[in-house]
Every structure is written in C-alpha cells, then in structure tokens.
Design a protein around this motif. Sequence first.
Motif, PDB file in Angstrom:
ATOM      1  N   ILE A   1       0.805  -1.295  -0.171  1.00  0.00           N
ATOM      2  CA  ILE A   1      -0.328  -0.102  -0.057  1.00  0.00           C
ATOM      3  C   ILE A   1       0.680   1.196   0.108  1.00  0.00           C
ATOM      4  CG2 ILE A   1      -1.515   1.161   1.247  1.00  0.00           C
ATOM      5  CD1 ILE A   1      -2.892  -1.102   1.948  1.00  0.00           C
ATOM      6  N   ALA A   2       1.941   1.145   1.057  1.00  0.00           N
ATOM      7  CA  ALA A   2       2.429   2.424   0.869  1.00  0.00           C
ATOM      8  C   ALA A   2       3.532   2.674  -0.420  1.00  0.00           C
ATOM      9  CB  ALA A   2       3.594   2.126   1.974  1.00  0.00           C
ATOM     10  N   ALA A   3       3.936   1.715  -0.948  1.00  0.00           N
ATOM     11  CA  ALA A   3       4.720   1.775  -2.423  1.00  0.00           C
ATOM     12  C   ALA A   3       3.871   2.283  -3.476  1.00  0.00           C
ATOM     13  CB  ALA A   3       5.276   0.256  -2.670  1.00  0.00           C
ATOM     14  N   THR A   4       2.474   1.870  -3.394  1.00  0.00           N
ATOM     15  CA  THR A   4       1.661   2.296  -4.282  1.00  0.00           C
ATOM     16  C   THR A   4       1.122   3.915  -4.219  1.00  0.00           C
ATOM     17  OG1 THR A   4       0.454   0.522  -4.385  1.00  0.00           O
ATOM     18  CG2 THR A   4      -0.648   1.987  -5.311  1.00  0.00           C
ATOM     19  N   LEU A   5       1.071   4.315  -2.688  1.00  0.00           N
ATOM     20  CA  LEU A   5       0.667   5.637  -2.515  1.00  0.00           C
ATOM     21  C   LEU A   5       1.616   6.626  -2.933  1.00  0.00           C
ATOM     22  CD1 LEU A   5      -1.356   5.132   0.880  1.00  0.00           C
ATOM     23  CD2 LEU A   5      -2.187   5.601  -1.566  1.00  0.00           C
ATOM     24  N   VAL A   6       2.933   6.030  -2.802  1.00  0.00           N
ATOM     25  CA  VAL A   6       4.238   7.096  -2.904  1.00  0.00           C
ATOM     26  C   VAL A   6       4.442   7.163  -4.410  1.00  0.00           C
ATOM     27  CG1 VAL A   6       6.718   7.186  -2.456  1.00  0.00           C
ATOM     28  CG2 VAL A   6       5.331   6.280  -0.823  1.00  0.00           C
ATOM     29  N   GLN A   7       4.043   6.646  -5.315  1.00  0.00           N
ATOM     30  CA  GLN A   7       3.898   6.510  -6.705  1.00  0.00           C
ATOM     31  C   GLN A   7       3.551   7.977  -7.180  1.00  0.00           C
ATOM     32  OE1 GLN A   7       1.958   3.376  -8.705  1.00  0.00           O
ATOM     33  NE2 GLN A   7       3.629   1.855  -8.190  1.00  0.00           N
TER      34      GLN A   7
ATOM     35  N   SER B   1      -0.179   9.049  -7.639  1.00  0.00           N
ATOM     36  CA  SER B   1      -1.043   9.053  -6.636  1.00  0.00           C
ATOM     37  C   SER B   1      -0.813  10.543  -6.116  1.00  0.00           C
ATOM     38  CB  SER B   1      -0.691   7.878  -5.304  1.00  0.00           C
ATOM     39  OG  SER B   1      -0.846   6.706  -5.890  1.00  0.00           O
ATOM     40  N   SER B   2      -1.898  11.185  -6.276  1.00  0.00           N
ATOM     41  CA  SER B   2      -1.995  12.552  -5.702  1.00  0.00           C
ATOM     42  C   SER B   2      -1.657  12.559  -4.072  1.00  0.00           C
ATOM     43  CB  SER B   2      -3.231  13.101  -6.053  1.00  0.00           C
ATOM     44  OG  SER B   2      -4.270  12.742  -5.426  1.00  0.00           O
ATOM     45  N   ALA B   3      -1.521  13.810  -3.663  1.00  0.00           N
ATOM     46  CA  ALA B   3      -1.329  14.004  -2.336  1.00  0.00           C
ATOM     47  C   ALA B   3      -2.630  13.893  -1.513  1.00  0.00           C
ATOM     48  CB  ALA B   3      -0.604  15.372  -2.049  1.00  0.00           C
ATOM     49  N   GLU B   4      -3.639  14.180  -2.007  1.00  0.00           N
ATOM     50  CA  GLU B   4      -5.159  13.834  -1.508  1.00  0.00           C
ATOM     51  C   GLU B   4      -5.308  12.280  -1.421  1.00  0.00           C
ATOM     52  OE1 GLU B   4      -4.378  15.748  -3.969  1.00  0.00           O
ATOM     53  OE2 GLU B   4      -5.160  17.701  -3.360  1.00  0.00           O
TER      54      GLU B   4
ATOM     55  N   GLU C   1      13.743  24.129  -5.854  1.00  0.00           N
ATOM     56  CA  GLU C   1      13.302  23.747  -4.511  1.00  0.00           C
ATOM     57  C   GLU C   1      11.704  23.767  -4.103  1.00  0.00           C
ATOM     58  OE1 GLU C   1      13.591  23.712  -0.186  1.00  0.00           O
ATOM     59  OE2 GLU C   1      15.195  23.580  -1.883  1.00  0.00           O
ATOM     60  N   LYS C   2      11.100  24.561  -4.985  1.00  0.00           N
ATOM     61  CA  LYS C   2       9.492  24.142  -4.747  1.00  0.00           C
ATOM     62  C   LYS C   2       8.833  23.749  -5.889  1.00  0.00           C
ATOM     63  CE  LYS C   2       9.347  26.507  -0.935  1.00  0.00           C
ATOM     64  NZ  LYS C   2       8.950  26.207   0.396  1.00  0.00           N
ATOM     65  N   SER C   3       9.663  22.672  -6.402  1.00  0.00           N
ATOM     66  CA  SER C   3       8.925  22.079  -7.684  1.00  0.00           C
ATOM     67  C   SER C   3       7.672  21.268  -7.225  1.00  0.00           C
ATOM     68  CB  SER C   3       9.862  21.045  -8.308  1.00  0.00           C
ATOM     69  OG  SER C   3      10.432  19.886  -7.317  1.00  0.00           O
ATOM     70  N   PRO C   4       6.569  21.208  -7.970  1.00  0.00           N
ATOM     71  CA  PRO C   4       5.483  20.501  -7.526  1.00  0.00           C
ATOM     72  C   PRO C   4       5.595  19.187  -7.158  1.00  0.00           C
ATOM     73  CG  PRO C   4       4.904  21.922  -9.749  1.00  0.00           C
ATOM     74  CD  PRO C   4       6.588  21.965  -9.333  1.00  0.00           C
ATOM     75  N   GLY C   5       6.447  18.325  -8.138  1.00  0.00           N
ATOM     76  CA  GLY C   5       6.653  17.004  -7.567  1.00  0.00           C
ATOM     77  C   GLY C   5       7.249  16.751  -6.201  1.00  0.00           C
ATOM     78  N   VAL C   6       8.261  17.602  -5.886  1.00  0.00           N
ATOM     79  CA  VAL C   6       8.555  17.598  -4.621  1.00  0.00           C
ATOM     80  C   VAL C   6       7.840  18.123  -3.461  1.00  0.00           C
ATOM     81  CG1 VAL C   6      10.732  18.254  -3.049  1.00  0.00           C
ATOM     82  CG2 VAL C   6      11.068  17.615  -5.372  1.00  0.00           C
ATOM     83  N   GLU C   7       7.199  19.201  -3.655  1.00  0.00           N
ATOM     84  CA  GLU C   7       6.205  19.537  -2.792  1.00  0.00           C
ATOM     85  C   GLU C   7       5.006  18.707  -2.421  1.00  0.00           C
ATOM     86  OE1 GLU C   7       6.180  22.528  -0.792  1.00  0.00           O
ATOM     87  OE2 GLU C   7       8.070  22.163  -1.241  1.00  0.00           O
ATOM     88  N   ALA C   8       4.572  17.930  -3.486  1.00  0.00           N
ATOM     89  CA  ALA C   8       3.451  16.913  -3.099  1.00  0.00           C
ATOM     90  C   ALA C   8       4.041  15.719  -2.439  1.00  0.00           C
ATOM     91  CB  ALA C   8       3.020  16.143  -4.801  1.00  0.00           C
ATOM     92  N   LEU C   9       5.218  15.184  -2.558  1.00  0.00           N
ATOM     93  CA  LEU C   9       6.028  14.163  -1.801  1.00  0.00           C
ATOM     94  C   LEU C   9       6.090  14.557  -0.190  1.00  0.00           C
ATOM     95  CD1 LEU C   9       8.843  12.672  -4.377  1.00  0.00           C
ATOM     96  CD2 LEU C   9       6.745  11.520  -3.351  1.00  0.00           C
TER      97      LEU C   9
END
Length: 679
Positions: free
Chosen positions: A572-578, A581-584, A635-643
């Motif tokens: 489950i964790a591996a799937t959600l981190v992809q 998968s959105s932050a929501e 620094e504020k890239s959307p991908g990094v911020e979502a993670l």
Amino acid sequence: MGVSTGSTTAGVGVSTGSTTGAGGLDRLDHRGRGGLDKLDHRSSRDNPDDRRLADPKSGPRSRDHGIGENPGVVSLLYLHGVGNGDPRDAWRRALDRSLQDAGYPGLDEVEVIAPKYPDVLRTGENDRSGVGRDAKIPPITVPRLSAEEQRHVRRRVERATAELEEILGAPVPASPVGVTDSFAPIVLRVLRQAHNYVTKPEIRARTLHTVLDGLPEEGEIVIVGHSLGSIIAIDLLRRLPPKLTVRGLVTIGSPAAHPNLHEDSDRLEMKAPLDHVGWWVNVWSNGDAVTGLRGIWRHFPWALDLQVGLGLDHRTTTYLRARPVADAIGRGLFGPLSKEVATVEGTPDVALNSLEVRLALWLAYAQFLRDHLKGATQERFGAALRVVQHEVLERLIENYQNDDVRIPQQLLDLRVPPTVPPLGGPGERNLPRPQPLTQLSKEEAVLALVALATANPVRPYEIDVPDDVRRQAFHDLTVWMGLGGGLGENLHIAMQSASKAVYPVDQWKLWVGIGIGAAVLVAGPIGLALAAPAGLAGGAAIIGALSAFGPGGMVGGLVTAGAITTTGAGTIAATLVQSSSSAEDVEVTVIQLLTSAILRAREGLEQDLGVWLAMSEIQRQTGREVARLAAYSDEKSPGVEALRRKARAAERAMAYMVKNHLVEGLTDEAPRGEEAFEE
C-alpha cells in the motif's frame, strides 16, 4: 396527396411487406381521408403469433418506457435528406439487411412511414397533399412540465441512454480521414437547404404538414432522420400528436451542430429531454463533413453522440449499414435481443463471502442515509442509489456467472430493474433492503465501517449529505448489525478526530467521498490482488467487478479496506508514494488508517500493528523520494512539494498515535529518573 413511393413529388409513402417498386402502391389496406392512405393495423394486432404484440393485460401505456421493455407494435418513420427523396427506397433495403444481420427481424412486418418532400424543399410550390403556401407552422404540442416532472424525465432518459450506450459500444477513436475539396458541394448543398428550412416559414410549414399528415394519432414510433431529415425530425419532436410517443430517435449524418441553424428566435435546440421521447442517438462519421466532424451535444445535451468510421461518405445507405445504427433502430422497433435482467438462479444455502458482506453493508448504509434525508435531496439520492445498486449488482453477478461461481439468493434479492419507476409510484421510493448482518464482531467490522464512513455511497453522483444525517445513519447501521448504536457514534467521533489530526484545519468536505484506497486500485493487478481476500471463491470474478468500476469506486473502496493489514502495509505504501497517486490520495488513506486506530481505542479493541507500519512505510518511502528528487529539482517543484505533503500526512498521524497511546510500547513522554543500563 400521392401515395406512390416512386414519385419525387411531395407525398407520403407508407409501406408494409415487400416494396412493389417505383410508382407502385406500397400499402396493404388503403383507407384514408382527403387522399391520404393509412394502414389498417388490425391484421397484425389481432395475430396471436406476432411476438411483438403488446400484452393485452398490460393496461394503458405509460410515458415511463425504457429500452429494455417489449415495445409492442411500433411504426418506423424515415425522413430523407436532400435530393430526390430516394424514390426507389434504397434506404429501406439497406436497413432491412442490416437489421437481419444484427439478429433482428427485418422490415416486412413493420409499418414504414416514408414521406417524400423534395419539391416542397426545392420550389416552395403547392404540392399534391393540398398543403398551400399560406400554411402555418404546426403548433407546439408538448405540455409544460413541473420541475419535479422534468427531473424525472431527465433521469428516465439518462438511464435509457446509459443502457443504450453500453449496448452500442464505444465510439471509434477520433481520427481525421482527410476531407477533400470534392466534398464541399455536398456540404454546401445540405447546409443551404437546412438553412432554408429553418429560416423560411413557408417551407418549414409545408414540410412539417406533409410529414404530420402521414402519422397515426396515437401509438409508438421510431424516427430515423438522415442529413436534412434529421433537422426535420428534431423540429417535429415538439409538434407530434399528443398521444403519439417516440420510442427512440436516431439521427445520422446530421448537420444540427452548425450554429447558424440555431440563430432564429424559434430555435431547434433543446437543452432538456422531452417526456414523450424515450432516447436519442446521433451517429456521425469521422469523415462526414456535413456533420462538421462533431456531435450535437452542445445544442442537445441529452442526445447520445456516437462517432463511427465510415470514411468520406454521407450516404444514408452507408450509415444504415453500420452496426450501431442497426442496433439502435432494432431495439426501438423490436426490443432487446435478450432480456436486460436475465433470470438467474440463486443458491439459498450459500453464505455471503467477505465481498458480499461489504456490499450488503454499503446498501444498508446508503438506504439509512436516504431515510434521514429530506425533500428533493432524498428523492435525488434515492434515484441515484437505484442506478448504482443496479449497475454494481449486475456487473458482479455477470462476473460470477462467467467464473461459474454460485450466487447466494439473498444477493439476487437485491437486484433492481434498470428502468426508472413511474413518477410518484411506490417503486420510486422502495428498494430491496439486505437482510440484517449480525455475524460480524466489532473487530471484523471496524475496517468495513471506516470504508463506508469515508466513501460516497452513490458514486459517481455527488450529493451533499449533512453531517448529522451521516451520524444518524451510522447509528442505525450499527444497531442493524447487532453491535449497538454506540459504535456508530464512536465512529463519527473517530473520523472527526483523525481529520483534524492530519489537516491543520478541519477539511472534512475535501476528503469525505473519495473512497478508501483509491490509489491502491490505480496500481492495477497488485492492488486488485490485495483487494481479493485470501481463499475467497471466485476471486477472478471479484477482480473483474472491481476493475469495471475503476479507481476509488464504491466496490473497490469497500474491499480494499480489507487489505489494510500488517502484510499489506508495504505494498500500500509503495503504491501511494508513486507519482500517479496524488497527495489527496495519501491524506485520505492516512485519515482512514488513523480513524480505524482511534475507533479501536474508543471501543477497547486490540490495535492492528499494520496501521502503524503502513504509515511508517509511507513516511520512509516519501522521504527517500524527496531526497532523491530534491538533489536536482527546483526547491519548490510541484513533484517535490507533493511528496513532502504525503510525508507530512503520515508524520502527523503517527504523532497523534504516539501522543494518544494508540501503539503499545511507543510514547513521546520524556524519561523520568535513572535506570541501570543492562546489556
């Protein structure tokens, strides 16, 4: 009025049986007034061997017809396009063959009404029907509906359209076929005549009168309109005899998407469906420039647009040979080739498995919600639940049959017909209710209840349910389960506490209804395999049912709740981190995990270590991804911020669990005193 289908003059051709040829009379019994011949229906209506005859015990017909019902005796009205009116009726031969190839009876026993009006369109002179130049446009005969009646009509038509859409299949992928300049004269000719029709009242009036004079005063018809004939058909819908019902409208090669046809004050466009029209299918080809290479949804949003690949061809015979067109017309004339709700034998002594138990919980909860809603919201919610209940159960039963899985009788007892019940009738309010489930312990019920608490039970429809209604419904549900109303109250408190713990502020409205484990199902086979409980008979059927409803669907959410265990935490964790998968997705899943832990604590139940391990793994994997991406990303890239947002959700939930002693052996309290160190 001339009755010969071989003539190009304006007139009405009504035919049954085989065509006698150009210039010949196409009717079996010529009786009429003013030279207009009508078919005597008695010979076919009195024939006991005709399988399309209406049941004499069925009583008067109702507007609440659906595509799955036996249509009885239905006439076919064909409206031709520009040109000479197809004097040899090539359209009829093409459709007759196409219907038989699709498995339907041909047109030999169908009353066919095929008016001819080319001279009226071209010259505007008087025609043989006696319709003069001073004829007025026929009045609109459609009555005004109340808001409640209009809502009912919209839902009935939508149900029929959804069923038809599934039967006709997916449209061809949008792909240009290279429309050439040689097609321009045809396009201009059609558009010019269509524009003349909608802007010149005398032409419009005479054409409509020519068509109306050949129609019966009551009964049911299927209308097929090609090219300009589709414009006439659309205009005709609101001017039919009040007792005449349109079982279905099929428009082919229609130019109705062109905006200049809707500029007049008396517009053709209809934003809302009509009470006397069962459904409307508009078929257009990706190479037919007459259609503007588009559907008609903008002007007629209740019509089903279906794209087919017929090349650079606008001919009616080409359209009528297309299988989706034959299927739509065939269903309207003859009904379905097989019953929509097939008879399925259930097995009384087969107990519900874990999936079926969750389905029963869902239905019970949804119906308790409906019970506590009020007024129009209650009516809308009940109507949406009827649709979802039908689709979920039929899809699941179909998968069970394909896998030769025995079906419990109590599951079959929950089936509902696909058609919308009559407005105000008992069927509109009454849905089959599941039998009380008392076999679950509180420990077994926790995850299923959490899944329900955070799900939208009428997904994909969105209806706001007040918080107090959810609270009341859960009280009723847990009493129904034999677990007491206190469990429902504690569940409600646990949900609110978990939400506030994960979010800095209460954002209940943002996450309720997404559905538990939405992102897990996105992963495909791994997530779906988790969703099937170990040792469950018919696992393939369950996976098929889940995949049919897509990520976050009601069924998928309820079953995926069972995957939140110690063994499933890592996956489950591996799937959600992809990144898919959105932050929501992560925040919702973390809230659900935390809700289950809080509920266990409030009920004095043993905690599931899998909840902590799942959140710990989410935090670990998101942290590693942040480190990997932040080395080179902005620094504020959307991908990094979502993670980072995903990691914060797990971190906050874990901090709450430690602070409130929800994990045995873990604490955030400072050590007191000194203890001897032992190796």
